[in-house]
Write an enzyme that holds these catalytic residues in place. Structure first.
Site, PDB file in Angstrom:
ATOM      1  N   HIS A   1      -0.400   4.086   9.584  1.00  0.00           N
ATOM      2  CA  HIS A   1      -0.677   3.490   8.276  1.00  0.00           C
ATOM      3  C   HIS A   1      -0.826   1.991   8.443  1.00  0.00           C
ATOM      4  CE1 HIS A   1      -0.357   1.968   4.309  1.00  0.00           C
ATOM      5  NE2 HIS A   1       0.914   1.622   4.418  1.00  0.00           N
TER       6      HIS A   1
ATOM      7  N   CYS B   1       2.122   6.012   0.985  1.00  0.00           N
ATOM      8  CA  CYS B   1       1.325   5.678   2.160  1.00  0.00           C
ATOM      9  C   CYS B   1       1.320   6.772   3.225  1.00  0.00           C
ATOM     10  CB  CYS B   1       1.808   4.363   2.752  1.00  0.00           C
ATOM     11  SG  CYS B   1       1.870   3.008   1.556  1.00  0.00           S
TER      12      CYS B   1
ATOM     13  N   ASN C   1      -3.825  -3.299   2.987  1.00  0.00           N
ATOM     14  CA  ASN C   1      -3.016  -2.082   2.913  1.00  0.00           C
ATOM     15  C   ASN C   1      -3.537  -1.223   1.762  1.00  0.00           C
ATOM     16  OD1 ASN C   1      -1.039  -0.156   2.249  1.00  0.00           O
ATOM     17  ND2 ASN C   1       0.656  -1.486   2.827  1.00  0.00           N
TER      18      ASN C   1
END
Length: 318
Positions: free
Chosen positions: A244, A119, A274
């Protein structure tokens, strides 16, 4: 922003994003697993996520996002001499994604490599691109974060399937007389690497949610402040904070500690889920399209995830 005296600068010329058309709502998930909309929103803040179809690969969606960023930059494919793809969800590691994406976009013989920092991957790749431009190793770089997490998720496991999604985001980086991408503040916590993992080739993504939550909400605000310090920018000068998109509770906790009271905080996770390395450039693309960010605004980017890796930098919005 600060940069070494006499050194050339690098800046973002354009962003681009792409989401697959398939929408999976919380109510859709509740039909197949023991969950509900209120529980999911209270835990992670997500209302819906986008999922790619079986015929749509992470390469396909990377091409879509990269093409949009390239078009927005005003450059042609022939102007790009380096392509960097951040991803952790390739079905096969060989061949790499960057060379295939470059070919599909008509970019001839560029440098091409992948980055797997999960990520945090886009922030790592953006820093590498800026360094390459400043060092003269490249003139224009296409940076893409692309993920098809749906192929690595157990859709019967409510701890993970409610969180992850698919998407791609991209940026074009080029030279600048003044710095438009600040120095990166990055690092890793390898002692916690097993907290997020795919443990074998035939297994699914596993995450120790509480471990990751505690780490993210305690360790990352200082990294965000360090990125501001390295760029010579006070948090109060930021127009946006784009972390993020891991979990809405994590995003809000870091934002409170950062103290960037004038900044718009990206909350793309609510409708995008996500998307790992894609989440930051995808959020930036959507924020600029909606007019939430203007040219010249300063945004703090902060990636963090499996590894555990983290990276942050201040960028000027194109």
């Amino acid at each position: 922003m600060r940069i070494m005296r006499g050194a050339p600068g690098a800046k973002v010329l354009a962003f681009g994003g792409y989401q697959p058309s398939g929408v999976v709502t919380n109510d859709d998930l509740a039909k197949t697993i023991d969950t509900n909309d209120a529980w999911i929103q209270s835990r992670v803040g997500i209302k819906e996520r986008r999922i790619a179809g079986p015929e749509e690969s992470e390469i396909d969606i990377a091409v879509q996002a990269g093409g949009k960023a390239l078009a927005g930059s005003g450059l042609s494919a022939g102007d790009i001499d380096l392509v960097i793809v951040a991803t952790c969800t390739l079905e096969a590691q060989i061949p790499n994604a960057a060379a295939r994406v470059a070919h599909r976009l008509g970019i001839h013989a560029p440098g091409a490599f992948d980055v797997n920092a999960a990520c945090a991957g886009f922030c790592y790749a953006l820093s590498a691109a800026a360094d390459a431009v400043r060092a003269g190793s490249a003139t224009h770089v296409l940076v893409i974060g692309t993920e098809k997490l749906s192929q690595w998720v157990d859709w019967t496991d409510r701890a993970t399937c409610v969180i992850f999604a698919d998407g791609a985001g991209a940026a074009v980086v080029g030279p600048s007389e003044t710095p438009g991408i600040g120095p990166v503040a990055w690092g890793s916590a390898g002692d916690k690497a097993e907290a997020i993992a795919v443990k074998a080739r035939d297994s699914y993504l596993y995450q120790e949610g509480q471990t990751v939550f505690r780490w993210a909400t305690t360790a990352l605000a200082p990294v965000a402040k360090e990125a501001c310090d390295r760029a010579g920018v006070a948090p109060s000068e930021l127009a946006a904070f784009v972390p993020h998109q891991a979990n809405l509770r994590i995003i809000e906790a870091i934002a409170r500690k950062l103290g960037a009271d004038n900044a718009v905080v990206a909350k793309d996770i609510v409708l995008a889920g996500n998307t790992s390395a894609a989440s930051i450039p995808l959020a930036l693309s959507r924020m600029t399209e909606r007019g939430e960010l203007r040219s010249g605004d300063l945004a703090l980017l902060l990636g963090f995830g499996a590894g555990l890796t983290y990276a942050g930098q201040v960028v000027e919005i194109p």
